[in-house]
Design a protein around this motif. Structure first.
Motif, PDB file in Angstrom:
ATOM      1  N   SER A  35       0.815  -1.226   0.000  1.00  0.00           N
ATOM      2  CA  SER A  35       0.000   0.000   0.000  1.00  0.00           C
ATOM      3  C   SER A  35       0.847   1.275   0.000  1.00  0.00           C
ATOM      4  N   ILE A  51      -1.398   4.445   1.314  1.00  0.00           N
ATOM      5  CA  ILE A  51      -2.854   4.422   1.263  1.00  0.00           C
ATOM      6  C   ILE A  51      -3.332   4.094   2.672  1.00  0.00           C
ATOM      7  N   LYS A  56      -7.916   1.514   1.824  1.00  0.00           N
ATOM      8  CA  LYS A  56      -7.210   0.374   1.228  1.00  0.00           C
ATOM      9  C   LYS A  56      -8.154  -0.637   0.584  1.00  0.00           C
TER      10      LYS A  56
END
Length: 109
Positions: A35, A51, A56
């Motif tokens: 992420s 993120i 997410k």
């Protein structure tokens, strides 16, 4: 009644960065995994962004997407993704000249 429907279609509300909170536009350059992404921001810096957990699972982000970035106060070369625009929203912002020149890769010219 048909005229009223046309007026409703012309009104498009798009989220813009909140300059008071320090949010800026950015284009996703590279996905780094876990992420994390590399984002080219409107101020010319390339930031390592993450993120947040609440985004997410809900929103998939790809390379070339237009996003809103909130740089960190204590490390300016890092930041968080606040919002991702769809292709239609990005084209709308580009058409209405709401994007800075360095970020405007959605030109249809």
């Amino acid at each position: 009644m048909n005229d009223e429907e046309n007026n409703d279609e012309n009104i498009t509300r798009v989220i813009t960065p909140n300059k008071k909170k320090g949010e800026i536009y950015g284009i996703v350059e590279k996905l780094s995994g876990a992420s994390r992404l590399t984002v080219m921001c409107e101020d010319g810096l390339s930031r390592n962004c993450r993120i947040p957990g609440k985004m997410k699972k809900r929103m998939w982000i790809r390379e070339g997407d237009l996003v809103i970035v909130k740089p960190w106060d204590f490390q300016n070369e890092k930041g968080d993704i606040v919002y991702r625009y769809t292709r239609t929203q990005a084209a709308y912002l580009s058409r209405n000249r709401m994007l800075p020149e360095i970020i405007d890769v959605f030109n249809e010219r």
